[in-house]
Every structure is written in C-alpha cells, then in structure tokens.
Write an enzyme that holds these catalytic residues in place. Sequence first.
Site, PDB file in Angstrom:
ATOM      1  N   HIS A  24      28.069  62.118 -23.478  1.00 51.66           N
ATOM      2  CA  HIS A  24      28.674  60.877 -23.685  1.00 51.66           C
ATOM      3  C   HIS A  24      29.638  60.497 -24.452  1.00 51.66           C
ATOM      4  O   HIS A  24      30.706  59.889 -24.408  1.00 51.66           O
ATOM      5  CB  HIS A  24      27.331  59.995 -23.839  1.00 51.66           C
ATOM      6  CG  HIS A  24      27.608  58.480 -24.194  1.00 51.66           C
ATOM      7  ND1 HIS A  24      27.290  57.461 -23.392  1.00 51.66           N
ATOM      8  CD2 HIS A  24      28.192  57.769 -25.346  1.00 51.66           C
ATOM      9  CE1 HIS A  24      27.567  56.434 -23.936  1.00 51.66           C
ATOM     10  NE2 HIS A  24      28.144  56.636 -25.144  1.00 51.66           N
ATOM     11  N   ARG A  50      33.595  50.567 -31.145  1.00 52.11           N
ATOM     12  CA  ARG A  50      32.301  50.464 -30.635  1.00 52.11           C
ATOM     13  C   ARG A  50      31.263  50.221 -31.988  1.00 52.11           C
ATOM     14  O   ARG A  50      31.582  50.632 -33.087  1.00 52.11           O
ATOM     15  CB  ARG A  50      32.071  51.558 -29.989  1.00 52.11           C
ATOM     16  CG  ARG A  50      32.812  51.730 -28.888  1.00 52.11           C
ATOM     17  CD  ARG A  50      32.578  53.255 -27.991  1.00 52.11           C
ATOM     18  NE  ARG A  50      31.198  53.201 -27.552  1.00 52.11           N
ATOM     19  CZ  ARG A  50      30.680  54.425 -27.018  1.00 52.11           C
ATOM     20  NH1 ARG A  50      31.436  55.517 -27.470  1.00 52.11           N
ATOM     21  NH2 ARG A  50      29.466  54.374 -26.663  1.00 52.11           N
ATOM     22  N   ASP A  79      13.491  42.844 -28.182  1.00 56.14           N
ATOM     23  CA  ASP A  79      13.875  42.145 -27.014  1.00 56.14           C
ATOM     24  C   ASP A  79      13.624  42.950 -25.724  1.00 56.14           C
ATOM     25  O   ASP A  79      12.950  44.236 -25.961  1.00 56.14           O
ATOM     26  CB  ASP A  79      15.259  41.674 -27.058  1.00 56.14           C
ATOM     27  CG  ASP A  79      15.575  40.371 -26.074  1.00 56.14           C
ATOM     28  OD1 ASP A  79      14.819  40.167 -25.271  1.00 56.14           O
ATOM     29  OD2 ASP A  79      16.357  39.572 -26.737  1.00 56.14           O
ATOM     30  N   THR A 131      26.624  40.823 -19.088  1.00 59.78           N
ATOM     31  CA  THR A 131      27.943  41.193 -19.958  1.00 59.78           C
ATOM     32  C   THR A 131      28.592  40.098 -20.450  1.00 59.78           C
ATOM     33  O   THR A 131      29.189  39.285 -19.628  1.00 59.78           O
ATOM     34  CB  THR A 131      28.841  42.009 -18.863  1.00 59.78           C
ATOM     35  OG1 THR A 131      28.241  43.341 -18.370  1.00 59.78           O
ATOM     36  CG2 THR A 131      29.992  42.450 -19.583  1.00 59.78           C
TER      37      THR A 131
END
Lengths: 265, 265, 265, 265, 265
Positions: free
Chosen positions: B187, B200, B209, B248
């Site tokens: 990744h 990022r 959550d 998103t």
Amino acid sequence: MRSSISTLVRFVVLVCVVLVMVSAVGAADRDKLLTEPGVYGTFAAFRLDADWTKQDQLVRIAQLTILKGVIEQHREKLAIDVYLLRGLSDHADVLFRIHATELRETQQFLLDLQGSLFGKHLTDSTVFSGLTKKANYVPGMPDNLKAELKIPGEPGPNPYVIVIPIRKDADWWSLSQEQRAAMMQEHTEAALPYSKTVKRKLYHATGLDDLDFITYFETSRLEDFQSLILALEKVKEFRHNRRFGHPTLLGTVRSLDEIIEVLAQ
Amino acid sequence: MRSSISTLVRFVVLVCVVLVMVSAVGAADRDKLLTEPGVYGTFAAFRLDADWTKQDQLVRIAQLTILKGVIEQHREKLAIDVYLLRGLSDHADVLFRIHATELRETQQFLLDLQGSLFGKHLTDSTVFSGLTKKANYVPGMPDNLKAELKIPGEPGPNPYVIVIPIRKDADWWSLSQEQRAAMMQEHTEAALPYSKTVKRKLYHATGLDDLDFITYFETSRLEDFQSLILALEKVKEFRHNRRFGHPTLLGTVRSLDEIIEVLAQ
Amino acid sequence: MRSSISTLVRFVVLVCVVLVMVSAVGAADRDKLLTEPGVYGTFAAFRLDADWTKQDQLVRIAQLTILKGVIEQHREKLAIDVYLLRGLSDHADVLFRIHATELRETQQFLLDLQGSLFGKHLTDSTVFSGLTKKANYVPGMPDNLKAELKIPGEPGPNPYVIVIPIRKDADWWSLSQEQRAAMMQEHTEAALPYSKTVKRKLYHATGLDDLDFITYFETSRLEDFQSLILALEKVKEFRHNRRFGHPTLLGTVRSLDEIIEVLAQ
Amino acid sequence: MRSSISTLVRFVVLVCVVLVMVSAVGAADRDKLLTEPGVYGTFAAFRLDADWTKQDQLVRIAQLTILKGVIEQHREKLAIDVYLLRGLSDHADVLFRIHATELRETQQFLLDLQGSLFGKHLTDSTVFSGLTKKANYVPGMPDNLKAELKIPGEPGPNPYVIVIPIRKDADWWSLSQEQRAAMMQEHTEAALPYSKTVKRKLYHATGLDDLDFITYFETSRLEDFQSLILALEKVKEFRHNRRFGHPTLLGTVRSLDEIIEVLAQ
Amino acid sequence: MRSSISTLVRFVVLVCVVLVMVSAVGAADRDKLLTEPGVYGTFAAFRLDADWTKQDQLVRIAQLTILKGVIEQHREKLAIDVYLLRGLSDHADVLFRIHATELRETQQFLLDLQGSLFGKHLTDSTVFSGLTKKANYVPGMPDNLKAELKIPGEPGPNPYVIVIPIRKDADWWSLSQEQRAAMMQEHTEAALPYSKTVKRKLYHATGLDDLDFITYFETSRLEDFQSLILALEKVKEFRHNRRFGHPTLLGTVRSLDEIIEVLAQ
C-alpha cells in the site's frame, strides 16, 4: 417580564420542595439493579428539537426542573443514569440508561418523561433494551482468569461512555455450546489486560430489538478502550458479528445536575 | 432599522474587542497537536438550516463574529481547522477538524459552538473521531522508502480537502501482524509517487465510531489525488475495506475569515 | 399590488440589461470543456422546496431571472447545462451539469447559485463529480471498431438524458490491466450498435465521491438506450459493478429558457 | 363564509363546464395504450401532505376538481389510472399509472399535476417507468400453454392492485438466452393456474430506473395472488431476483370519482 | 375558556351517546376472526406528531373520543386491538392490529381513522398485512407434539407484545416441501417448552408486503420470550431468514380505554 420571572422562580422553588419530599420516599436499591442478573437495561437516546434552544433560559430551567422531578418520581423502582452525547455522537444529544426488573416500569418512566414539558422537546428517539444474565459462556474457564476478572477496576471518575449494539450471524447460533464457549474464552482472555481501566457490562437483547447484545463501556482512558476493541476484533468470535455498532454511541458520563447545567446554557 | 443596525455594529465591535483579548491569552501548541501521536482528531460536518439565509446580513455577520469568538476561546487547548464543503459535497456545508489531547475538550467546544447563536443554525451533524498513532505497520520497510516518505510535500496552498472513512472487514483483523504489515508495505509503495503533491494524515477510529480509520487528504492537484486512490484500489489491502467512504467528504481548505466571508454573503 | 408588480417588472428589466452586458464579456470555450480530457464534470441535482410554488408568479419570475444571471456570470469559465428531472425521477426536480478545469470554479458557481434568492428554494442536493480522461482501456482495439466509434451520432434534438453512477467491486481493480482491457473491448463492442442514436460520455469519479464512474447518456430514442443497457448487462464487465444507479437520473434535456418557463408556471 | 362558498361553487361549476368541453375533444386510444408493445408505463405514487386535511372541505373539493381537469386535459395522449394505497401501503396514499407512447408526454402530465393547486399537496413521490414489449422469452413454449394464457380472466371488478418492482442479479444477464427461456417457461407454468383470477402486466424498466422489471397485478382474490407469488418464489428464476419489492405497493383499484370522494372527506 | 370547555364536554357526551347506539348494533364475531384461517391481519403502527401534545387536554380528549367512535363503527366487521409501543420501540407510539375477512374493510377503517380529527396527528405509518392459514408445514408431526401444542397457555394478563416480520431467503423456497417440513418440525420442537407462557400467532405475508411472515407474540414473561427466540435462532430453519425484525416492535397490550387515558395525559 419581571413578574413572569418571579413567577417562574416561585414555581421552581415549589417543584424543588416537592422533589425533596419525593426523594425522601426512598430510591430503588440501585446497587442491586446495577449488579444482579435478570434486570432489564434500556438505552433511550434523544435529540433536542430546534425549539429547545429558542426558548428563554428561565423557561428551559423550569422544564429541566420538571425533568429532575420525573426522574425522582421513578427512583423508587428504577436506576436511571444520564449521559451527554452531544458533540461526540451525531445520533443523539442525551442518553438515558434505565435499569428495571420489569420493562413496563421503564415504559411508564419514558411515557412520563416524553409527556413532560421537557420531554416535548425530545425527538429522534433511539431505544433498545436488554436483559442482564449470569455469565454463562465459560464453564471451563481457568480459575486464575476468573480471579483476575474479579479484581475491581481502578477507582476514580470514568468520564467516557461507549455503547455498542451487536447482532451475531446465523452461523454463531448454529455452533454448539462448546464451540461458542471456546470462542468466548479466547474473547475474554483478549479483553483481560483492559479490565482494570475499562469497565464493561453486557445486556442480552435477542428478541427485544434487532440486536443480540448491547455492550456498555465506561473508561477514563479512551486509548485503552480503543486497544480493547482492537484486541476483540482479532479473535475468532468477532467474525460472527453481523452488526457491530450502527450506532456506536460515544459520550461522557454526567450527573443529572451537570446535564441540567449544560442544557440550561 | 437604522438604530438596530447601529446596535449590531456596536455589538460586533464589542465582540471583536473581546476576541482580541482572548487571542492574547495564547493558542494551543498547534504544531504539536497536528504532528504528534496520541492526539484525537474529530471531524464535525454540518449543514446550515433554511433559516440561516433568510436572516438579515447584519444578523448573520454578528452570529459569525460569535463563531469566531467561540473558536478563539478554545484555541488554547485545541487546534481547529475549517473547510467549505458546500457545492462539492451534498452531505454538509462546513466541516470542522478539531485536534485535542482529550475528547472531552472537543466535546466542550462543540457544545459551545452548537449552543451559540450561530450554532443554532447548524443541523444534520456528522461527527466522527480518531486517534493519531505512530506508524506501526511497517517494521521491515526498506530505508529508502522511509527516506522518501520524509521528504516534505511541495510548498504552497493546498486548496482541496478529502476525508474518507474506512472500515476493514473481519478477515483483515484475523490476519497475522506480519501479513498485515506486508500488505501495508505494498500500500505504502503504491502511494509513494503521490507523497509530494498529496498530503495524507491517518486517524485510528476503531471503537469511537462505526469505522476503523479516517483518512485525510489535502492537495492542490486533484488529478494526482485521484491517481493515488486508483493506485490504492489496486493493492491487496483494498479488498479488506468493508466500507470506503459513505460519506466521502470533498471541499476546499479555507481560513476562518474566508468561511465567514462566504457565509455572510 | 399594482405598484409591487410594476416594481418587479422594472427589476426584471434591469436584471436583463445587466445580463446582456455580462453575456457580452464572453463565454467559456464550451466546446473545449465538453470534449477535452482533464475537465471536471459535476452533476448537481436539486428539489424545489414547498415554498417555491406558494410564491406569487412574478416573484418566481424575478428569482428565475436571477438564476439566469448567476449562470451568465460563470459562463466565462464554466460550461453549464440544465435538465428537467421532475416527473421522471423522484430524486430531484432539476439537474445542473457543470464542466470546469478546476473544481473550485464549480464550487464558486454552486455557492452563488445556492446563495441566490432562487437558490434558497433548492433542497435535497445530490452532487457528484468526475474527471474526463482519454479513452485508455482499449489499446489493442481493432481499427474498424475505432472508426465506427468516430462516426458522429444522428443529428437533431436528443430530448432524454440519463445519468447512471457506477462503483466497481474490489475484484475489478485487482485484475491486470490486460484483463480489464479485454473486458472493456467486449463492453465497447456490445455498445457499438447504439452509438449512432445514444450519445455517451464518461467521467472518472474515484476518490471524489463514493463512485468510480459517472455515465451520461443523451438520446431521442429511449428504446435504443434501453437495448444498450441490456446489451451492457450481458457482458462480463457488468458483473464487477458493485453499484449501478442508485440513483439513476432520468429527465429531459432543456434549454435554460425552457426550464425557466416550466418553473415559472 | 357564505359568499366564499358560493364563489367556490360557481368556480366548481365553471371548471366542470370546461371539463365537459375538454372531454369532447376525445380521449387517447386507451385500449391500444393498455395492450400494445412499445408503450411506456409510469407508476407515480404520492403522499398527501399534512396541510391537505387541514383545509376546508370546499377548498379540497375545488382542488380535486382541478385534478380532474388536469387528467382530462391529457386524456388525448395518455391512459391514466388511479389507485388508493392509503391504509394498505405505508409508502404512499395515491398511485397514478400512466401509459404513453413518449415519456415526455408523461412528464408533461406530471408537471401539470404537481404544479396544480391539488399537486402542491403531493409529497414523497415515488416514480418509476418501464416499457411494454412483446413476450419474448418463451419461443419454445408448448402450444397448449400459449392457448391457456390467452383465455381471458374472469369478468367483474378486480378491486386489489399490487405493484412489485424487480431487479435481476448479474448472473441472470450472463446466462444464455436459452437458459433464461427455459427458466421463464418454468416460471410461466407455475403461474398458469392463477391466470384466470390474477391479471398480470409486465414492464421492462432496465436503464430507466434502478430496476429491471415492474410487475403489475390486479385481482379480486388476494389469496390467489398470494398463492401465485408463493408458486413463483419456488422456481429457479426467482433466485436471480436481487430486489423483489422495496416497495411492494398494495392498494385498491378506484375510479377517479371514487378517489376524489375519498380525498374530499 | 369556560364556555369552550363546557361546549367540549357537551360534545363528548354527545359522541358517547352515539357510541352506545353504535355499539348496540353488534360487534364482529371477534373470536372467529382471531382464530380461523383465511383472515387478514394488518399491523398499522403510527407516531403521534409534535402538535398532538401541544393541544389543550380537553381537545385531545375530544379527539380520542372520536378515535373510540371510529373503532366502534367498524367493530361489526373487524376485530381491532391496540398496543402501546411508546417508550419501548422507537418506531412508533401506538400499534393497531386489525383482523378482517377482506382487506378493503381494513382499508376503509384506516381511511376513517386517518381522516378523523385524531388521525390527523398520526404520522410515519408502518403498515403490513398477512393472511392466517391452517398450519400446513408439519404433516408428519408426532401426535404427542400436536397434543402439547393444543394445551392452552396460562391464564391471566399478557402485558407484553412483540411483532417480528420475517423474509425467507431464495434457498428456503427452492427446498422441497419435505425438507421445509423437517426443518419446521425442528423449529416447532424447539419452541414447545415456551408454548405455555408465550402466545404465538403466524401471518403469511408473501406478496402483500416485502415480507414472507409476520410473527406475533404475547407474554407476561419476557425472559421466556427471549429464551424462545434464542432457541429458534439455533435451529437450521433460522439460517434461511434473510430478514428477521427491522423493525422488531415491542410494546404492551392495552385496552382502548387505557390507551386513551395514556394519550390524554
């Protein structure tokens, strides 16, 4: 304006006097309700409507005093805890946890709450209930594990609360009792390192709502709680959770007086 | 009309004076909060209600000044960023990102925000929180990869922000640490070509959550961001995302003053 | 009543004069925006609120004139198309398709639109964006296929529009480039018989929303469009669509003046 | 009050006169629209808003008269049927089924309907459309089966209506035409015993909405309809339904005058 | 104020007189409707809107009296039961269960209910219907099992009600009749120990809503009900439930007079 304020103050005083009298009648054996099996725990979360904050502060204070009165009225039969979700959960603003030996007593409290002048501002209710049971999955659990679980958690305030509803998949229920017990032992061992700083409580919800379990957590160390959940996600039993959360409720443990203070502002 | 305007103007002036005083007290160590592990990041997105735009512009300006005051009041303990989602996301109009060492400080800010005259117009809140951690998946990562990751991104304004929440599947958590590390290295390598133009930041959300991770991106080159996500979709680790987005959040990075200017119009 | 009407009429005249002046400044190179790669296409669908129709017709006409003005103001940088969904889709009443080289220009247009007197009636927004790219899946496509695709569609009005968002599954992205190219060639061949009567346009949405692609269709022959989709459902690539539609937007292509006429009634 | 009533009565009379004149122009060839292939069928279901029942009965009657007028206006090109869902479906109160050779005619009718004084009370619309086709799945169907299907259903009123939208899975479309035909023959044979008491009609929806088929049923014997669906659930083809219902619309077939009478009360 | 109260009281008296007259006409053969096959059972759950509690108590009493009147009017053809969900379910406040030989009679009742002054406050309706049938899955069931099932449950009030809708998966319907019967026998045996304290009733819903079955439970011992559901989750047949609950409705069995008393407060 002045006269309406003084009327309100007099009303508030009156309600307080009544409350003291009601309180004197005696509260439910809170300890018993919170520790014994065979007790129903109901989680009722609500949002406050848009009209709530538009009201004059004195009106809000009067309505919150009524809230206090409703809770006092039911203290004889119920154990009622309050939590502040606003700001940390988008599902609700306040959460009530009610313990009762009969769900109809809980229903009566919530009817009185929602029917009160304060309750008319409660909307978007989320309600689910479960039953406390004796721990029954781990008959073959080693004694040292049992002993460790009995060590009480660290003293002091536990400011955070997390409630996670769970539904198991059909495969889980088709396993034998032994297979489930073995998985639960692995689960319990994974949770053990966090038993001192994260308080847990389990409610069996099957049939009472679209859930199988309600898991309740209190902690002053959220990082430990997060490590606990990560540890639980890695054991086999976790793969049998069809639903985990949805919603996850996150908030802070508050006294009724603190909640009232926050909502009055 | 005239007298009400002048009253408002005087009020705005008064609030500004108070703000300057509050600012003088000193802001939180913003850099530390934004770079160190063990910090809670909360994403709180809101829609403005229909009444907001129906108000007189001067009333809106006064309320936005109060918003500024609420943010200033909490600058000592929190790092608060604001983003404009309106027009690019249908989920919300504005997004607050709050960094804090304790979530209860974030809750207090959001309580003050939602309780303010401005906050009464905030509806449909979406709130999720995560914790920053030291990068821990890639112990065996080659040194040249590590070195490349440390090269700071290109300077200059990064106008776009994207927030993508992620939930891993149960298989992911049942993999061994080594297996996960190997996938994360793949990744990371896939993401490397975009590290200069796409900033990022990762938050660990498990238990707080219905998520496992919150991924945050800033870029002035949306095409590079899109190529990054396409590259990440092609590695094995992506197959373990049970939820990717939903929502998103896409918007633009704005200063508080820019947000206030947009909302005042 | 009479005087308020004449005031409105004068206002409308004034706005129209301004519009003519704005138009004179020059429109964006619409053809370029609609045909070149590297352009962002945003689909913004809205419902009109219940208050819209309750307004006096003259008020509505004035607000629609403002809508026209907002669109004119942004014509220099954007290509803006409008569609009427009402009656054929239950998701929205009107759809805007905006092409821009930078998404922040699109955001500014939508901020101006939603902030206008007309925009205050737009609710339940659905917004998603994608990027146009050079066709890149089919390097080995036979020349005759390429030639056929270049034949322009039949001339004349294309009254129907259909927008279908698509999300591929994780398996799709883990295929090799060659495997995907082979499937896309099969897809393209299946679509070929309909290229003359159904106009298509593709937007790459990965990372910008919870989608991978936005497919846009225009046709005056809905039966051909339906046959096209049936043909596409039968090729292997279709099995990799995790989401196809949800929503499917169906409406009619309209000029801005036609939309204004319909909404004014 | 009295004068406003007499004004309304005069208005209603006036509208009725207009209606008679409009009716005289001539209705669409309803039989053709309801039986031929290549016709678009649109199902538009609506709820009545909370304000509807709060209006004075005379106002409601006037608005229902306008509804009648809108329907009459479009009778030349469309076949319009009305159904009462209220009480049996929680999705909507009334359902319109509109048959047209062009969907833009249907859109114009729904624009006129929703723009009328009656239509302003219609909310929460659910709209989906499909195309009638010649039966094409069963080329090898035995003659006796075909003959039986042509026997007309029992005469008399068919008071119940059921509409079930269907989406097939990707596997279905990847089957060969022969495989699908074989499954459809099994489907048809299973349905045969109910063809006399349950009237069916099929619409092809692929691409026009998030559906592949709309199945429409009329029956005066709900038990037979239920047995039919149970029989269809047992054939292989049923396993390829990714969506079956959601919503299932259940109501009663009514004349426009009956609907008006119910809504006026 | 005084005169309006006395007007209301007179009105209430009037309605009561009418009710007595209506009652005298005679009620439906309630026993038959509740026990025979071929009867439609409809579950209609509603929330009371925000305006309900804002009304003066006398107005509410008058409207509840009308509710009583509407129910009395339909007693000749229908068996109508009422339940209080408020406080225990977040889906609705009140639940009506209506048994009828024809669904159009049920529709007429719900039209009258929703059209009444009381009914105007009913929102967010959830409605689903099923048909009672003779038990038909267990032809080979041993005689002793059949005998045990016929033993009537314990006498006395059954204060809790639970309604769980069920949809089977496609695999279930593709099993042979024998395979289903074998699974149902296992299901029945698992349920047997609870037949004395938990009353059950089954409705076949296929085709009438997005369900296959509606299961209805009454009990004064919720713990037994929970044990029953846990036992049912462990048999093979449970794995064929695609939907189980969603919603699960939990409430208390109440007489109409009790409901009226609660809602009047």
